[in-house]
Scaffold this motif. Structure first.
Motif, PDB file in Angstrom:
ATOM      1  N   MET A 191      -3.192   3.344 -23.931  1.00 24.75           N
ATOM      2  CA  MET A 191      -1.966   2.939 -23.248  1.00 24.75           C
ATOM      3  C   MET A 191      -0.922   2.520 -24.271  1.00 24.75           C
ATOM      4  O   MET A 191      -1.224   1.855 -25.264  1.00 24.75           O
ATOM      5  N   PHE A 192       0.323   2.908 -24.014  1.00 27.86           N
ATOM      6  CA  PHE A 192       1.430   2.599 -24.904  1.00 27.86           C
ATOM      7  C   PHE A 192       2.523   1.893 -24.096  1.00 27.86           C
ATOM      8  O   PHE A 192       2.427   1.775 -22.872  1.00 27.86           O
ATOM      9  N   THR A 193       3.563   1.442 -24.787  1.00 26.75           N
ATOM     10  CA  THR A 193       4.649   0.759 -24.086  1.00 26.75           C
ATOM     11  C   THR A 193       5.999   1.467 -24.240  1.00 26.75           C
ATOM     12  O   THR A 193       6.972   1.060 -23.634  1.00 26.75           O
ATOM     13  N   GLY A 194       6.051   2.508 -25.065  1.00 33.09           N
ATOM     14  CA  GLY A 194       7.311   3.212 -25.249  1.00 33.09           C
ATOM     15  C   GLY A 194       8.254   2.542 -26.229  1.00 33.09           C
ATOM     16  O   GLY A 194       9.435   2.883 -26.290  1.00 33.09           O
ATOM     17  N   ILE A 195       7.750   1.582 -27.011  1.00 30.39           N
ATOM     18  CA  ILE A 195       8.546   0.946 -28.065  1.00 30.39           C
ATOM     19  C   ILE A 195       8.127   1.574 -29.390  1.00 30.39           C
ATOM     20  O   ILE A 195       7.029   1.307 -29.897  1.00 30.39           O
ATOM     21  N   ILE A 196       8.974   2.413 -29.956  1.00 32.20           N
ATOM     22  CA  ILE A 196       8.617   3.163 -31.165  1.00 32.20           C
ATOM     23  C   ILE A 196       8.478   2.211 -32.349  1.00 32.20           C
ATOM     24  O   ILE A 196       9.343   1.372 -32.592  1.00 32.20           O
ATOM     25  N   GLU A 197       7.365   2.366 -33.091  1.00 34.84           N
ATOM     26  CA  GLU A 197       7.115   1.480 -34.230  1.00 34.84           C
ATOM     27  C   GLU A 197       7.751   1.994 -35.520  1.00 34.84           C
ATOM     28  O   GLU A 197       8.193   1.214 -36.357  1.00 34.84           O
ATOM     29  N   GLU A 198       7.755   3.303 -35.682  1.00 31.53           N
ATOM     30  CA  GLU A 198       8.387   3.867 -36.871  1.00 31.53           C
ATOM     31  C   GLU A 198       8.603   5.364 -36.681  1.00 31.53           C
ATOM     32  O   GLU A 198       8.021   5.988 -35.784  1.00 31.53           O
ATOM     33  N   ILE A 199       9.440   5.910 -37.540  1.00 33.14           N
ATOM     34  CA  ILE A 199       9.655   7.353 -37.585  1.00 33.14           C
ATOM     35  C   ILE A 199       8.824   7.912 -38.726  1.00 33.14           C
ATOM     36  O   ILE A 199       8.964   7.482 -39.872  1.00 33.14           O
ATOM     37  N   GLY A 200       7.944   8.843 -38.403  1.00 32.30           N
ATOM     38  CA  GLY A 200       7.152   9.515 -39.420  1.00 32.30           C
ATOM     39  C   GLY A 200       7.756  10.864 -39.760  1.00 32.30           C
ATOM     40  O   GLY A 200       8.658  11.347 -39.076  1.00 32.30           O
ATOM     41  N   VAL A 201       7.253  11.474 -40.824  1.00 38.63           N
ATOM     42  CA  VAL A 201       7.729  12.799 -41.240  1.00 38.63           C
ATOM     43  C   VAL A 201       6.532  13.733 -41.313  1.00 38.63           C
ATOM     44  O   VAL A 201       5.501  13.411 -41.931  1.00 38.63           O
ATOM     45  N   LEU A 202       6.652  14.882 -40.674  1.00 34.15           N
ATOM     46  CA  LEU A 202       5.555  15.843 -40.669  1.00 34.15           C
ATOM     47  C   LEU A 202       5.378  16.428 -42.068  1.00 34.15           C
ATOM     48  O   LEU A 202       6.281  17.090 -42.594  1.00 34.15           O
ATOM     49  N   ARG A 203       4.208  16.178 -42.632  1.00 34.20           N
ATOM     50  CA  ARG A 203       3.927  16.665 -43.988  1.00 34.20           C
ATOM     51  C   ARG A 203       3.402  18.090 -43.959  1.00 34.20           C
ATOM     52  O   ARG A 203       3.694  18.898 -44.862  1.00 34.20           O
ATOM     53  N   GLY A 204       2.599  18.414 -42.956  1.00 38.23           N
ATOM     54  CA  GLY A 204       2.022  19.758 -42.889  1.00 38.23           C
ATOM     55  C   GLY A 204       1.498  20.069 -41.507  1.00 38.23           C
ATOM     56  O   GLY A 204       1.183  19.177 -40.718  1.00 38.23           O
ATOM     57  N   VAL A 205       1.410  21.375 -41.204  1.00 35.74           N
ATOM     58  CA  VAL A 205       0.881  21.856 -39.931  1.00 35.74           C
ATOM     59  C   VAL A 205      -0.133  22.958 -40.207  1.00 35.74           C
ATOM     60  O   VAL A 205       0.190  23.949 -40.861  1.00 35.74           O
ATOM     61  N   GLN A 206      -1.358  22.788 -39.728  1.00 33.38           N
ATOM     62  CA  GLN A 206      -2.347  23.856 -39.764  1.00 33.38           C
ATOM     63  C   GLN A 206      -2.369  24.498 -38.386  1.00 33.38           C
ATOM     64  O   GLN A 206      -2.552  23.819 -37.384  1.00 33.38           O
ATOM     65  N   ARG A 207      -2.178  25.809 -38.330  1.00 34.34           N
ATOM     66  CA  ARG A 207      -2.107  26.518 -37.057  1.00 34.34           C
ATOM     67  C   ARG A 207      -3.248  27.523 -36.944  1.00 34.34           C
ATOM     68  O   ARG A 207      -3.523  28.284 -37.878  1.00 34.34           O
ATOM     69  N   GLU A 208      -3.879  27.525 -35.793  1.00 34.92           N
ATOM     70  CA  GLU A 208      -4.887  28.533 -35.468  1.00 34.92           C
ATOM     71  C   GLU A 208      -4.716  28.873 -33.996  1.00 34.92           C
ATOM     72  O   GLU A 208      -5.262  28.207 -33.128  1.00 34.92           O
ATOM     73  N   GLY A 209      -3.898  29.902 -33.741  1.00 34.10           N
ATOM     74  CA  GLY A 209      -3.546  30.198 -32.363  1.00 34.10           C
ATOM     75  C   GLY A 209      -2.727  29.053 -31.792  1.00 34.10           C
ATOM     76  O   GLY A 209      -1.708  28.659 -32.353  1.00 34.10           O
ATOM     77  N   GLN A 210      -3.196  28.512 -30.665  1.00 32.11           N
ATOM     78  CA  GLN A 210      -2.506  27.389 -30.034  1.00 32.11           C
ATOM     79  C   GLN A 210      -3.147  26.050 -30.397  1.00 32.11           C
ATOM     80  O   GLN A 210      -2.840  25.031 -29.765  1.00 32.11           O
ATOM     81  N   ALA A 211      -3.977  26.035 -31.408  1.00 33.10           N
ATOM     82  CA  ALA A 211      -4.565  24.790 -31.910  1.00 33.10           C
ATOM     83  C   ALA A 211      -3.854  24.391 -33.200  1.00 33.10           C
ATOM     84  O   ALA A 211      -3.587  25.231 -34.065  1.00 33.10           O
TER      85      ALA A 211
END
Length: 220
Positions: free
Chosen positions: A1-21
């Motif tokens: 469960m979350f509250t919708g109060i964002i704690e920080e902004i992260g930056v996507l370092r990398g994405v591994q893709r295998e089809g839709q995974a």
């Protein structure tokens, strides 16, 4: 469960893709202070599970269902993302009850300044979600707890204060961009209960809830 109060902004370092995974690796600081394997972290409002981490980043799986139902598939290395850890027992509900279970993506129709605020008008991809979105009600947009200021038959509007723009990725969003939408869970449960069929004969005999009744009506 979350509250919708964002704690920080992260930056996507990398994405591994295998089809839709996917496996997303995100650079962060604050959410890593007490991270453990198996922890839940909301990424743009999507509840994901930590599968590995180090001193500066965390990695999480995205399964095909999540890929299809959210805008996470659009992320690229360098993308900024909203991050929130699951709420600790005894914490403050600064926003509202957010599950991290996205109902549908939505598209921003317009973004206009109104004095110190910015008003976004958003159209959900699934129109049926609008039945849960009401003026002065709560909605999570990319994981941010926000108050609805207006609704129409096909869209709704939220008004964003400067602090929220500064602390979330909404500042990056413009007309045409997509966002993840999660309607208030209370409205969804009430709607489901009101739409449930009449009690079955098994329920009438016992005079209360039974396991058979719960299974029949989709709760098990």
């Amino acid at each position: 469960m979350f509250t919708g109060i964002i704690e920080e902004i992260g930056v996507l370092r990398g994405v591994q893709r295998e089809g839709q995974a996917l496996v997303l690796t995100i650079s962060a600081t604050r959410i890593l202070e007490d991270v453990h394997l198996g922890d839940s972290i909301a990424v743009n409002g999507v509840c994901l599970t930590v599968i590995r981490f180090d001193a500066s980043s965390v990695s999480m799986d995205v399964m095909p269902q999540t890929y299809r139902s959210t805008n996470l598939k659009q992320l690229q290395p360098g993308s900024r993302v909203n991050l929130e850890r699951a709420m600790a027992a005894g914490g403050r509900y600064g926003g509202h009850m957010v599950q991290g279970h996205v109902d549908t993506p939505g598209r921003i129709l317009s973004r206009n300044r109104e004095e110190n605020a910015v008003v976004y008008v958003i159209r959900p991809e699934r129109e049926d979600v609008l039945r849960y979105i009401i003026p002065q009600g709560s909605v999570a947009i990319d994981g941010i707890s926000l108050t609805v200021v207006d609704t129409t038959e096909e869209s709704f509007a939220v008004s964003i204060i400067p602090h929220t723009l500064q602390e979330t990725i909404l500042a990056d969003k413009a007309a045409g961009d997509t966002v993840n939408l999660e309607a208030d869970i209370l409205g969804k449960y009430i709607d489901r209960l009101l739409r449930a069929p009449a009690p079955s004969a098994a329920t009438k005999k016992t005079g209360g809830l039974t396991e058979a009744f719960l299974a029949e009506n989709g709760f098990l």
